[in-house]
Design an enzyme around this catalytic site. Structure first.
Site, mmCIF file in Angstrom:
data_model
loop_
_atom_site.group_PDB
_atom_site.id
_atom_site.type_symbol
_atom_site.label_atom_id
_atom_site.label_comp_id
_atom_site.label_asym_id
_atom_site.label_seq_id
_atom_site.Cartn_x
_atom_site.Cartn_y
_atom_site.Cartn_z
ATOM 1 N N ASP A 78 9.129 5.672 2.337
ATOM 2 C CA ASP A 78 8.586 4.950 1.192
ATOM 3 C C ASP A 78 8.762 5.710 -0.111
ATOM 4 O OD1 ASP A 78 7.829 3.061 3.025
ATOM 5 O OD2 ASP A 78 5.811 2.823 2.227
ATOM 6 N N CYS A 119 5.975 7.682 10.124
ATOM 7 C CA CYS A 119 5.741 7.263 8.742
ATOM 8 C C CYS A 119 5.211 5.839 8.615
ATOM 9 C CB CYS A 119 6.987 7.506 7.904
ATOM 10 S SG CYS A 119 7.230 9.296 7.621
ATOM 11 N N ASP A 120 5.065 5.395 7.379
ATOM 12 C CA ASP A 120 4.163 4.309 6.997
ATOM 13 C C ASP A 120 4.254 3.023 7.826
ATOM 14 O OD1 ASP A 120 4.236 6.245 4.954
ATOM 15 O OD2 ASP A 120 3.539 4.804 3.493
ATOM 16 N N LYS A 121 5.434 2.436 7.950
ATOM 17 C CA LYS A 121 5.559 1.144 8.637
ATOM 18 C C LYS A 121 5.972 1.320 10.086
ATOM 19 C CE LYS A 121 4.661 -0.020 4.570
ATOM 20 N NZ LYS A 121 4.890 1.290 3.991
ATOM 21 N N CYS A 192 3.891 13.002 4.562
ATOM 22 C CA CYS A 192 3.376 13.649 3.345
ATOM 23 C C CYS A 192 1.910 14.039 3.491
ATOM 24 C CB CYS A 192 3.595 12.742 2.154
ATOM 25 S SG CYS A 192 5.352 12.430 1.851
ATOM 26 N N GLU A 443 4.987 -1.318 -2.982
ATOM 27 C CA GLU A 443 3.931 -0.377 -3.367
ATOM 28 C C GLU A 443 4.054 -0.058 -4.853
ATOM 29 O OE1 GLU A 443 3.029 2.173 0.700
ATOM 30 O OE2 GLU A 443 4.113 3.123 -0.941
ATOM 31 N N SER A 469 0.512 2.668 -2.545
ATOM 32 C CA SER A 469 0.716 3.793 -1.646
ATOM 33 C C SER A 469 -0.632 4.423 -1.326
ATOM 34 C CB SER A 469 1.618 4.823 -2.325
ATOM 35 O OG SER A 469 1.574 6.058 -1.649
#
Length: 553
Positions: A78, A119-121, A192, A443, A469
């Protein structure tokens, strides 16, 4: 075994011949076949070490009597996708990941699965697939990044990096200062380092019972992460033997536990998209209203970046997710009778959990706030609701009223912010960035970071039908539903309209007479779709509103 359909008997001889072509032996084919879904790639920092995690998982599977079979899943970074058309392709990958993993698992009839996301998704996409396929499954993530350190000794992270760009445009930082951040903000591999979306979802995977203790917090660079991966590989064999499946673990009560832990940790607002989507795959409905009910009785115990100056490595040293859960359990806020991927109940898992640092994890009787980290607001601007990470909002912005500054895309808004056209008191409105209107629900870290970097985060609010985010802080209100492209009231806002925000009372109001709004509604015309071909065009036709988790219908 489930895999017998491709391994046993004369009818499966052609299948076996292809398995032999892969180099498997008769002895290996007599064992359970365990799919190892690895999201390794060379573009996402959180995923660059997942090949090592996969090797450790496979070693654990072999040690416990199984045969591992690795296959890939995609993942988008992202941070790299931020601020350009690439961000439209982030959220949409959640469904691509779920669909492709379902296809692989069903086509090859694995007996169990070990999911390796980070990670995010990628994390929610694989959780959705696990629920959909519903064979024994366990998760082990790649782990969080370590915090960085600036030349003056201050610890730093990705959210500071984005805010440094805003500080540059405000004349508060020169190019050398920006470069210092970019060289130090992301010092290691891993997701992160703050309580951003990736770490939020990895912690909630642990909380909901699908990951072993430490899954959400052990840093990516620690050898303990490899040991965790080996134990996950071993543990999948017990889950297969006992036939403990994702839907046995991810029950309605488990989702309530996850939302409670979400509030205590101060997780990303993106969890309000992902938890409902995962629950949907389990046949469970999670409503926006439930979030406020849980938040009202759940204290916020952690202030990790961007809400504070502590990081995932600090949470890990303090006892991790289980230490937070133990604090919540003291107050009777969790259902501890639930089964988990350890093969034990939540209560059994928490037996040895200790809060080692009450400054990082506040005790239940000394929280940062008596209510949880996330709030859902409703009103005539967002009839179906919108979301804010209230634990990262300055006290002076919890109640705010100001004139609307209206932009029909993120790009228009960021141009105005960098040009100094946004002033104290303003309410920035960014619309046509929702799941359908974006398409893809970008985002808004660039505009929120620019506002914070310019020192306006205690004076300016931002409202969008897009999303934020996990690195965003300030009065940043997203997921406005219905979105503008679906005819939501956010599409009727005009420059200078007064908007009133009251986070403690969960309200958001467009102070415009209803007759005026009715006239605007009669004249409103939906803009032409921004993208008319390819996957995003198909996605826009199928995606639901954000309050339903942006699921495909």
């Amino acid at each position: 075994m489930r895999s017998d359909v491709v391994k046993k008997g004369v009818p499966a001889a052609p299948n076996r011949s292809l398995l032999y072509a892969l180099g498997y032996t008769k002895e290996e084919l007599e064992r359970p076949l365990i799919g190892v879904v690895c999201s390794y790639n060379e573009i996402v920092p959180g995923h660059m070490s997942l090949d090592k995690i996969a090797q450790a998982v496979k070693a654990g599977i072999r040690a416990a009597g199984g045969t591992p079979v690795e296959f890939p899943a995609i993942a988008v970074c992202d941070g790299i996708a931020m601020g350009h058309v690439g961000m439209k392709y982030s959220l949409v990958t959640r469904d691509l990941i779920a669909d492709s993993t379902e296809a692989m698992a069903m086509a090859h009839q694995f007996d169990g699965l070990v999911m390796i996301p980070n990670c995010d998704k990628n994390v929610p996409g694989l959780l959705m697939a696990a629920a959909r396929v519903n064979i024994p499954t366990i998760f082990v993530s790649g782990g969080p990044m370590m915090a960085g350190t600036l030349n003056n000794g201050r610890r730093t992270c990705l959210s500071h990096m984005f805010e440094a760009v805003g500080a540059y445009y405000a004349g508060k930082l020169d190019e050398a200062g920006v470069e210092e951040y970019e060289q130090n903000a992301c010092p290691t591999c891993g997701s992160c380092s703050g309580m951003y979306t990736a770490n939020s979802m990895n912690c909630l995977t642990e909380a909901i019972g699908m990951g072993l203790p430490g899954n959400g917090t052990i840093p990516a660079v620690y050898s303990a992460r490899l040991r965790l991966a080996k134990h996950a590989g071993m543990q999948i064999m017990e889950l297969v033997e006992k036939n403990i499946r994702p839907r046995d673990i991810m029950t309605q009560a488990a989702f309530h536990n996850a939302e409670t832990i979400d509030m205590a940790l101060g997780c990303s607002t993106n969890t309000m998209l992902h938890l409902p989507a995962i629950a949907h795959e389990c046949g469970i409905e999670l409503s926006f209203d439930m979030a406020n009910e849980i938040s009202e009785k759940t204290p916020n115990l952690c202030h990790l970046a961007p809400a504070g100056d502590t990081y995932m490595e600090d949470l890990d040293r303090a006892g991790g997710v289980y230490a937070v859960m133990a604090e919540l359990a003291k107050a009777g806020l969790l259902d501890t009778s639930l089964m988990t991927c350890t093969g034990k109940t939540v209560a059994e898992n928490l037996a040895g959990a200790v809060n080692r640092n009450p400054e990082i994890i506040r005790p239940i009787d000394n929280p940062y706030s008596k209510t949880g980290g996330i709030a859902v607001l409703k009103g005539n601007l967002a009839p179906n609701g919108c979301v804010v990470k209230q634990s990262a909002v300055a006290p002076e912005m919890m109640v705010h009223q100001g004139p609307a500054r209206v932009f029909n895309s993120e790009d228009e808004a960021i141009e105005a912010i960098y040009a100094g056209k946004i002033v104290a008191g303003d309410v920035v409105v960014i619309r046509y960035e929702g799941p359908k209107g974006g398409p893809g629900m970008r985002e808004m870290l660039n505009p929120t970071s620019a506002i914070a970097g310019m020192g306006l985060d205690k004076d300016v609010a931002l409202i969008t039908d897009g999303r934020f985010s996990g690195a965003t802080r300030g009065a940043s209100i997203g997921h406005v539903s219905p979105e503008a492209a679906s005819g939501g009231p956010i599409g009727l806002v005009e420059e200078g309209d007064l908007i009133a925000i009251d986070i403690p009372n969960h309200s958001i109001t467009l102070n415009v007479d209803e007759a005026v709004l009715a006239d605007r509604r009669a004249r409103w015309v939906c803009p032409e779709p921004k993208i008319k071909t390819g996957y995003l065009a198909r996605y826009a036709k199928l995606v639901s509103s954000a309050d339903k988790g942006a699921i495909l219908e």
